[in-house]
Design an enzyme around this catalytic site. Structure first.
Site, PDB file in Angstrom:
ATOM      1  N   SER A  94      -7.796 -70.390 -15.528  1.00  0.00           N
ATOM      2  CA  SER A  94      -7.658 -68.975 -15.172  1.00  0.00           C
ATOM      3  C   SER A  94      -7.638 -68.789 -13.659  1.00  0.00           C
ATOM      4  CB  SER A  94      -8.851 -68.158 -15.690  1.00  0.00           C
ATOM      5  OG  SER A  94      -8.682 -67.821 -17.019  1.00  0.00           O
ATOM      6  N   PHE A 132      -6.141 -60.098  -9.137  1.00  0.00           N
ATOM      7  CA  PHE A 132      -5.027 -59.244  -9.566  1.00  0.00           C
ATOM      8  C   PHE A 132      -5.599 -58.064 -10.340  1.00  0.00           C
ATOM      9  CE2 PHE A 132      -1.981 -58.321 -13.060  1.00  0.00           C
ATOM     10  CZ  PHE A 132      -0.762 -58.216 -12.399  1.00  0.00           C
ATOM     11  N   GLU A 367      -4.049 -61.084 -20.605  1.00  0.00           N
ATOM     12  CA  GLU A 367      -2.598 -61.301 -20.434  1.00  0.00           C
ATOM     13  C   GLU A 367      -1.823 -60.752 -21.635  1.00  0.00           C
ATOM     14  OE1 GLU A 367      -1.037 -62.457 -17.900  1.00  0.00           O
ATOM     15  OE2 GLU A 367      -2.502 -63.600 -16.751  1.00  0.00           O
ATOM     16  N   THR A 369      -2.979 -58.756 -25.501  1.00  0.00           N
ATOM     17  CA  THR A 369      -3.735 -59.226 -26.676  1.00  0.00           C
ATOM     18  C   THR A 369      -2.776 -59.861 -27.685  1.00  0.00           C
ATOM     19  OG1 THR A 369      -3.510 -57.190 -27.947  1.00  0.00           O
ATOM     20  CG2 THR A 369      -5.378 -57.289 -26.394  1.00  0.00           C
TER      21      THR A 369
HETATM   22  P1  TGC Z   1       7.834 -50.459 -21.272  1.00  0.00           P
HETATM   23  O1  TGC Z   1       8.339 -49.037 -21.239  1.00  0.00           O
HETATM   24  O2  TGC Z   1       8.187 -51.309 -22.417  1.00  0.00           O
HETATM   25  O3  TGC Z   1       8.287 -51.188 -19.942  1.00  0.00           O
HETATM   26  C1  TGC Z   1       8.143 -50.622 -18.649  1.00  0.00           C
HETATM   27  C2  TGC Z   1       9.110 -51.337 -17.730  1.00  0.00           C
HETATM   28  O4  TGC Z   1       8.711 -52.704 -17.600  1.00  0.00           O
HETATM   29  C3  TGC Z   1       9.776 -53.571 -18.083  1.00  0.00           C
HETATM   30  N1  TGC Z   1       9.126 -54.689 -18.785  1.00  0.00           N
HETATM   31  C4  TGC Z   1       9.002 -55.898 -18.235  1.00  0.00           C
HETATM   32  N2  TGC Z   1       9.459 -56.394 -17.078  1.00  0.00           N
HETATM   33  C5  TGC Z   1       9.174 -57.681 -16.798  1.00  0.00           C
HETATM   34  N3  TGC Z   1       8.476 -58.467 -17.641  1.00  0.00           N
HETATM   35  C6  TGC Z   1       7.997 -58.015 -18.813  1.00  0.00           C
HETATM   36  N4  TGC Z   1       7.286 -58.812 -19.612  1.00  0.00           N
HETATM   37  C7  TGC Z   1       8.264 -56.672 -19.167  1.00  0.00           C
HETATM   38  N5  TGC Z   1       7.955 -55.878 -20.222  1.00  0.00           N
HETATM   39  C8  TGC Z   1       8.484 -54.666 -19.982  1.00  0.00           C
HETATM   40  C9  TGC Z   1      10.605 -52.700 -18.991  1.00  0.00           C
HETATM   41  O5  TGC Z   1      11.919 -53.194 -19.090  1.00  0.00           O
HETATM   42  C10 TGC Z   1      10.537 -51.385 -18.272  1.00  0.00           C
HETATM   43  O6  TGC Z   1      11.414 -51.455 -17.141  1.00  0.00           O
HETATM   44  P2  TGC Z   1      12.171 -50.142 -16.595  1.00  0.00           P
HETATM   45  O7  TGC Z   1      13.117 -50.651 -15.566  1.00  0.00           O
HETATM   46  O8  TGC Z   1      12.847 -49.537 -17.797  1.00  0.00           O
HETATM   47  O9  TGC Z   1      11.094 -49.252 -16.048  1.00  0.00           O
HETATM   48  O10 TGC Z   1       6.260 -50.367 -21.061  1.00  0.00           O
HETATM   49  P3  TGC Z   1       5.130 -49.807 -22.016  1.00  0.00           P
HETATM   50  O11 TGC Z   1       4.337 -48.839 -21.202  1.00  0.00           O
HETATM   51  O12 TGC Z   1       5.715 -49.342 -23.318  1.00  0.00           O
HETATM   52  O13 TGC Z   1       4.218 -51.110 -22.269  1.00  0.00           O
HETATM   53  C11 TGC Z   1       4.753 -52.231 -22.889  1.00  0.00           C
HETATM   54  C12 TGC Z   1       3.683 -53.332 -23.109  1.00  0.00           C
HETATM   55  C13 TGC Z   1       2.611 -52.846 -24.070  1.00  0.00           C
HETATM   56  C14 TGC Z   1       4.388 -54.511 -23.714  1.00  0.00           C
HETATM   57  C15 TGC Z   1       3.053 -53.816 -21.812  1.00  0.00           C
HETATM   58  O14 TGC Z   1       2.581 -52.795 -21.056  1.00  0.00           O
HETATM   59  C16 TGC Z   1       2.046 -54.908 -21.955  1.00  0.00           C
HETATM   60  O15 TGC Z   1       2.430 -56.065 -21.848  1.00  0.00           O
HETATM   61  N6  TGC Z   1       0.715 -54.632 -22.187  1.00  0.00           N
HETATM   62  C17 TGC Z   1      -0.315 -55.665 -22.122  1.00  0.00           C
HETATM   63  C18 TGC Z   1      -1.063 -55.542 -20.814  1.00  0.00           C
HETATM   64  C19 TGC Z   1      -1.415 -56.863 -20.230  1.00  0.00           C
HETATM   65  O16 TGC Z   1      -0.882 -57.899 -20.560  1.00  0.00           O
HETATM   66  N7  TGC Z   1      -2.321 -56.840 -19.275  1.00  0.00           N
HETATM   67  C20 TGC Z   1      -2.702 -58.035 -18.597  1.00  0.00           C
HETATM   68  C21 TGC Z   1      -3.579 -57.727 -17.389  1.00  0.00           C
HETATM   69  S1  TGC Z   1      -3.704 -59.102 -16.276  1.00  0.00           S
HETATM   70  C22 TGC Z   1      -4.677 -60.196 -17.048  1.00  0.00           C
HETATM   71  O17 TGC Z   1      -5.071 -60.070 -18.158  1.00  0.00           O
HETATM   72  C23 TGC Z   1      -5.024 -61.371 -16.245  1.00  0.00           C
HETATM   73  S2  TGC Z   1      -6.053 -62.506 -17.025  1.00  0.00           S
HETATM   74  C24 TGC Z   1      -5.878 -63.703 -15.870  1.00  0.00           C
HETATM   75  C25 TGC Z   1      -6.592 -64.962 -16.121  1.00  0.00           C
HETATM   76  O18 TGC Z   1      -7.817 -64.976 -15.904  1.00  0.00           O
HETATM   77  O19 TGC Z   1      -5.904 -65.972 -16.432  1.00  0.00           O
HETATM   78  P1  FAD Z   2      -7.525 -52.424 -25.558  1.00  0.00           P
HETATM   79  O1  FAD Z   2      -6.201 -52.237 -24.934  1.00  0.00           O
HETATM   80  O2  FAD Z   2      -8.462 -51.279 -25.600  1.00  0.00           O
HETATM   81  O3  FAD Z   2      -7.313 -52.994 -27.035  1.00  0.00           O
HETATM   82  C1  FAD Z   2      -8.336 -52.933 -28.031  1.00  0.00           C
HETATM   83  C2  FAD Z   2      -7.719 -53.391 -29.339  1.00  0.00           C
HETATM   84  O4  FAD Z   2      -6.678 -52.480 -29.713  1.00  0.00           O
HETATM   85  C3  FAD Z   2      -7.058 -54.770 -29.243  1.00  0.00           C
HETATM   86  O5  FAD Z   2      -7.296 -55.483 -30.425  1.00  0.00           O
HETATM   87  C4  FAD Z   2      -5.572 -54.443 -29.104  1.00  0.00           C
HETATM   88  O6  FAD Z   2      -4.754 -55.475 -29.613  1.00  0.00           O
HETATM   89  C5  FAD Z   2      -5.464 -53.176 -29.969  1.00  0.00           C
HETATM   90  N1  FAD Z   2      -4.321 -52.361 -29.548  1.00  0.00           N
HETATM   91  C6  FAD Z   2      -4.106 -51.761 -28.342  1.00  0.00           C
HETATM   92  N2  FAD Z   2      -2.931 -51.126 -28.341  1.00  0.00           N
HETATM   93  C7  FAD Z   2      -2.384 -51.310 -29.561  1.00  0.00           C
HETATM   94  C8  FAD Z   2      -1.168 -50.925 -30.181  1.00  0.00           C
HETATM   95  N3  FAD Z   2      -0.238 -50.213 -29.522  1.00  0.00           N
HETATM   96  N4  FAD Z   2      -0.937 -51.296 -31.461  1.00  0.00           N
HETATM   97  C9  FAD Z   2      -1.853 -52.044 -32.145  1.00  0.00           C
HETATM   98  N5  FAD Z   2      -3.005 -52.441 -31.616  1.00  0.00           N
HETATM   99  C10 FAD Z   2      -3.269 -52.086 -30.343  1.00  0.00           C
HETATM  100  N6  FAD Z   2      -6.953 -57.784 -16.324  1.00  0.00           N
HETATM  101  C11 FAD Z   2      -6.451 -57.772 -15.063  1.00  0.00           C
HETATM  102  O7  FAD Z   2      -5.749 -56.843 -14.667  1.00  0.00           O
HETATM  103  N7  FAD Z   2      -6.692 -58.809 -14.209  1.00  0.00           N
HETATM  104  C12 FAD Z   2      -7.454 -59.863 -14.559  1.00  0.00           C
HETATM  105  O8  FAD Z   2      -7.651 -60.798 -13.750  1.00  0.00           O
HETATM  106  C13 FAD Z   2      -8.030 -59.883 -15.869  1.00  0.00           C
HETATM  107  N8  FAD Z   2      -8.861 -60.899 -16.228  1.00  0.00           N
HETATM  108  C14 FAD Z   2      -9.527 -60.812 -17.433  1.00  0.00           C
HETATM  109  C15 FAD Z   2     -10.533 -61.751 -17.721  1.00  0.00           C
HETATM  110  C16 FAD Z   2     -11.231 -61.656 -18.909  1.00  0.00           C
HETATM  111  C17 FAD Z   2     -12.341 -62.631 -19.191  1.00  0.00           C
HETATM  112  C18 FAD Z   2     -10.919 -60.649 -19.853  1.00  0.00           C
HETATM  113  C19 FAD Z   2     -11.648 -60.556 -21.155  1.00  0.00           C
HETATM  114  C20 FAD Z   2      -9.931 -59.727 -19.557  1.00  0.00           C
HETATM  115  C21 FAD Z   2      -9.238 -59.789 -18.349  1.00  0.00           C
HETATM  116  N9  FAD Z   2      -8.304 -58.814 -17.986  1.00  0.00           N
HETATM  117  C22 FAD Z   2      -7.751 -58.802 -16.739  1.00  0.00           C
HETATM  118  C23 FAD Z   2      -8.074 -57.661 -18.860  1.00  0.00           C
HETATM  119  C24 FAD Z   2      -7.194 -57.955 -20.077  1.00  0.00           C
HETATM  120  O9  FAD Z   2      -5.869 -58.080 -19.717  1.00  0.00           O
HETATM  121  C25 FAD Z   2      -7.425 -56.826 -21.077  1.00  0.00           C
HETATM  122  O10 FAD Z   2      -8.727 -56.988 -21.608  1.00  0.00           O
HETATM  123  C26 FAD Z   2      -6.374 -56.809 -22.163  1.00  0.00           C
HETATM  124  O11 FAD Z   2      -5.097 -56.492 -21.659  1.00  0.00           O
HETATM  125  C27 FAD Z   2      -6.733 -55.818 -23.299  1.00  0.00           C
HETATM  126  O12 FAD Z   2      -7.129 -54.584 -22.796  1.00  0.00           O
HETATM  127  P2  FAD Z   2      -8.487 -53.914 -23.317  1.00  0.00           P
HETATM  128  O13 FAD Z   2      -9.565 -54.906 -23.168  1.00  0.00           O
HETATM  129  O14 FAD Z   2      -8.633 -52.615 -22.618  1.00  0.00           O
HETATM  130  O15 FAD Z   2      -8.275 -53.679 -24.856  1.00  0.00           O
END
Ligand code: TGC
Ligand code: FAD
Length: 388
Positions: A94, A132, A367, A369
């Protein structure tokens, strides 16, 4: 001596350079990480001394060009590095994922030339560490709803809001923060530790990813110089583009955790005698091992092909989602089965399996769920958005 499971001779698909990179990363994990990781995980502490070693094996920004301090490697090499690190511990992978894919990548892809020169070489060497900030207390899976915002205040921006669950936050020197402008557009800002009104409280009491430091980012009228805005990103696709990089690394990485669990369970089962013979000789244990190696092999082939596509700049975001989801799912299932194969010993820190299993509970959530990645595949194949 550890030998990676390679049932389909996938090694033959790797170049000599890939094998050298793997050997050096494997050697580093064996010497520097494996001996200390259990202790740090038990104490819930990030082993800061690994930073230099991670930089040394090229784990920070492996695909960033050498002119900016990166290793200039292809995506297969990047995947191999993440796999070797996660065989050691998901939390240490990570740290590398965040530094390379979520901090260096946005600066490289969206930053100005000045920003690239100022930050990238120091991030590559580990002199600076980054984090990030996308997730917020009320916006996790739906980052587009974020409320963190910045306003134009003449010669600087004023940043307000909060981010949660941020890996590396407690010790990071800089944070790439995603926030909305007055026009409601998402942009990236580089926030430096020491800026007034910026704090990074640590998140305690995690049962998972204990050797990785997690925290919040709190912005209370932080004055951010205008030159710290990333000029090349506007809208949610900016941060999502970074997630493609990191999710790709996790797709390879989680298989590393699975490989370690399989290897541990296989060895144990050959040595542990019950009812007069090694437990490896019982059909029920063989079923577990046979299914583990089958799933590992399928996942290895999937990420290898994805790596080829990514190196050719052809991998789609949906393909990356499928691989991230699949690798984490097989890894967590393998960890659970392997844990059982060790009986009572499986719950102790004598073996790495329970630590992997608990770590993977974070990996399956961050990254994107498990559910979100399934919905991404669902949308890709049907054309219907089932998120909202
Ligand atoms: P949506 O309307 O679908 O898209 C908005 C705009 O973004 C474009 N797009 C992407 N572009 C590049 N790569 C992708 N994977 C893309 N997915 C969508 C899309 O084409 C659109 O572009 P434009 O030009 O039309 O504006 O967005 P939405 O609001 O409906 O959300 C879609 C969804 C749910 C898939 C997305 O928001 C999502 O992936 N949610 C999950 C959030 C997430 O992954 N968070 C991670 C936080 S960082 C983290 O967890 C770090 S852990 C690090 C570690 O310790 O290793
Ligand atoms: P929620 O979005 O509240 O989701 C709760 C539940 O609802 C999940 O089971 C989900 O799958 C479900 N759910 C949500 N939406 C839908 C839908 N549309 N349909 C069906 N089911 C749905 N984020 C960063 O930005 N930077 C980081 O460096 C980072 N590091 C992390 C490190 C750790 C150890 C952890 C645990 C998380 C980290 N995250 C980071 C955050 C991580 O990306 C979020 O926890 C993750 O994206 C889910 O968001 P949430 O926890 O708010 O859950």
């Amino acid at each position: 001596m550890y030998e990676a499971p390679d049932y389909y001779w996938i090694d033959e698909l790797l170049s000599e350079e890939h094998k050298l990179i793997r050997a050096s990363a494997r050697d580093w994990v064996k010497r520097e990480l494996s001996p200390i990781i259990e202790d740090y995980a038990q104490r819930a502490e990030f082993p800061k001394q690994v930073i230099k070693g991670l930089a040394g094996i090229g784990a920070f920004g492996p695909t960033i060009p050498e002119e900016y301090g990166g290793a200039g490697l292809d995506y297969i090499a990047y995947g191999i590095l993440m796999q070797e690190l996660e065989r050691g511990d998901s939390g240490i992978r990570s740290t590398a994922s965040v530094q390379g894919s979520l901090v260096m990548y946005p600066i490289y892809a969206y930053g100005s030339e000045e920003q690239k020169k100022k930050y990238l070489p120091k991030l590559a060497s580990g002199e600076l560490m980054g984090c990030f900030g996308l997730t917020e207390p009320d916006h996790g899976s739906n980052p587009g709803g974020m409320t963190t915002n910045f306003k134009d205040a003449g010669d600087h921006y004023l940043l307000n809001g909060a981010k949660m669950w941020i890996s590396n936050a407690p010790f990071a020197d800089i944070a790439v923060v995603w926030a909305k402008s007055e026009a409601g557009k998402i942009h990236g800002l580089i926030v430096e530790r020491g800026m007034e009104g910026f704090s990074t409280p640590e998140t305690h009491n995690k049962w998972s990813l204990r050797a990785s430091a997690t925290g919040e980012l709190v912005f209370d009228n932080v004055k951010v110089p205008k030159e710290n805005l990333l000029p090349g990103a506007s809208g949610l696709k900016g941060p999502l583009g970074c997630l493609n990089q990191a999710r790709y690394g996790i797709a390879w990485g989680a298989i590393g955790a699975a490989m370690d669990c399989y290897d541990t369970a296989l060895r144990y089962s050959k040595q542990r005698v019950q009812f007069g013979k090694p437990i490896a000789g019982f059909q029920l244990q063989q079923k577990k091992l046979a299914e583990m190696i089958t799933e590992i092999t399928k996942a290895q082939l999937l990420v290898w092909r994805l790596g080829v596509l990514k190196s050719e700049n052809r991998a789609t975001a949906a393909q990356i989602s499928m691989a991230k989801r699949n690798s984490v799912e097989i890894a967590i299932n393998i960890a659970r089965e392997a844990r059982q194969m060790l009986g009572g010993m499986g719950i102790t820190g004598e073996y790495s399996i329970m630590r992997h299993m608990m770590n993977l509970e974070s990996v399956i959530t961050y990254e994107g769920t498990h559910d979100i990645h399934l919905l991404i595949t669902g949308m890709d194949v049907t054309g219907e958005d089932a998120f909202k």
